[in-house]
Design a protein around this motif. Structure first.
Motif: not given
Length: 359
Positions: A242, A251, A264
């Motif tokens: 990120f 991202t 994530r």
């Protein structure tokens, strides 16, 4: 074929339990608990013979198909002690991803509900192995591989599924430490249409040359670029990434060559719940360098099961070095504390991510 239940799991428990390693002596992936779950599949009987047995070596043939052609997948998740009881973090997502990996390389899918039931049963038996010190956890490795003894490139007619458990020490023994990342511009990890999105053994084998190169240069991880133009950022050596640029989190989008990390996904949902803007899109390396030059690159961090969140302090493409930070940034720290707080029962789980092992 009848649906398997917990009552179908045969128990063959050890009569010689191992001595447990103290929490402060734990590393990663080198110590294993007393037991493991095993189950077989073949074309005639589907999944069958589920057992919990003492952890130990497997007897395999040199002609095992997987040793030659790599038909093997795995997952990684953790169990924690939260408020005195064992819990899991989004385990259903791991088994869903395992099935996506299985489908890509022609392995049979699991009954995800039974897989979770089997894991819970295994954890109930080995729950004393879950370390309790801050930052520690019980790492869980589900593994599926072709078990047919035959040479020849074809989907396996026999398959084995295993769940093993490994108590793990704290990833950050002295607080969140920034990582130095080397941008890999010689090798590529995956391309769209391949199996970059799957947790296959081959995916990781293909990354080791770049990882060794980065470490030789004094960097902890590689940063992989896309496999076509080698222009767009994809992911770190074993983690998603990120960037906080001009107030927004960016991202790389999931495009078939990037692993859809469960951490994530958790970061994205958490940030959006806190009112932050998160963009999932193509991100060129040049855009990151321009943001740095313009003073708009605020924070960079990696996300993954092992570390949860790992700050990035330096980025180097072989020509120009970005010295981003010498300590974890405000949002890097906040995301880490929020996620680990949810996992350990210190922060309210408004997402329904935590699953109790003993319901």
């Amino acid at each position: 074929m009848n649906k398997l239940t917990v009552n179908d799991i045969e128990l063959n428990l050890t009569t010689n339990p191992k001595e447990k390693t103290p929490d402060d002596k734990l590393g990663f992936g080198q110590i294993f608990t007393d037991h493991m779950f095993v189950m077989d599949w073949d074309t005639k009987r589907s999944w069958h013979n589920p057992k919990i047995v003492p952890y130990g070596p497997l007897a395999i043939s040199p002609a095992l198909n997987t040793l030659h052609y790599g038909q093997s997948i795995f997952e990684g998740m953790k169990a924690y002690i939260a408020n005195g009881e064992p819990v899991l973090f989004r385990p259903e997502e791991n088994f869903k991803r395992l099935n996506n990996s299985a489908d890509r390389i022609a392995l049979p899918k699991l009954d995800e509900e039974f897989a979770l039931t089997a894991l819970k049963k295994l954890l109930q038996i080995d729950k004393e192995w879950i370390p309790k010190s801050e930052g520690t956890s019980l790492y869980i490795r589900p593994l599926m591989f072709g078990a047919e003894e035959a040479l020849g490139v074809h989907p396996n007619n026999k398959v084995k599924f295993i769940i093993m458990l490994s108590p793990s020490g704290s990833y950050f023994k002295s607080g969140l430490q920034p990582n130095k990342i080397f941008v890999e511009n010689e090798y590529v990890r995956a391309v769209r249409g391949g199996f970059g999105f799957a947790k296959t053994a081959g995916n990781y084998a293909g990354s080791l040359k770049g990882q060794a190169k980065a470490q030789k240069l004094g960097y902890s991880q590689s940063l992989w670029l896309d496999g076509v133009e080698q222009k767009y950022i994809e992911e770190g050596g074993a983690m998603n990434i990120f960037f906080k640029i001009d107030g927004k989190f960016i991202t790389p989008e999931l495009n078939g060559s990037i692993l859809p990390g469960i951490t994530r996904d958790s970061v994205i949902k958490l940030l959006r719940s806190l009112g932050e803007t998160v963009e999932e899109r193509k991100l060129a390396l040049t855009e990151v360098y321009e943001a740095y030059d313009n003073g708009k690159l605020e924070e960079v961090f990696l996300s993954g099961t092992a570390a949860v969140i790992a700050p990035v302090g330096e980025l180097f493409d072989g020509t120009k070095k970005l010295e981003i930070t010498t300590e974890a940034g405000e949002w890097t720290t906040k995301v880490y504390e929020q996620l680990t707080g949810i996992q350990l029962g210190k922060v309210e789980d408004t997402f329904g991510w935590v699953t109790k092992v003993e319901e």
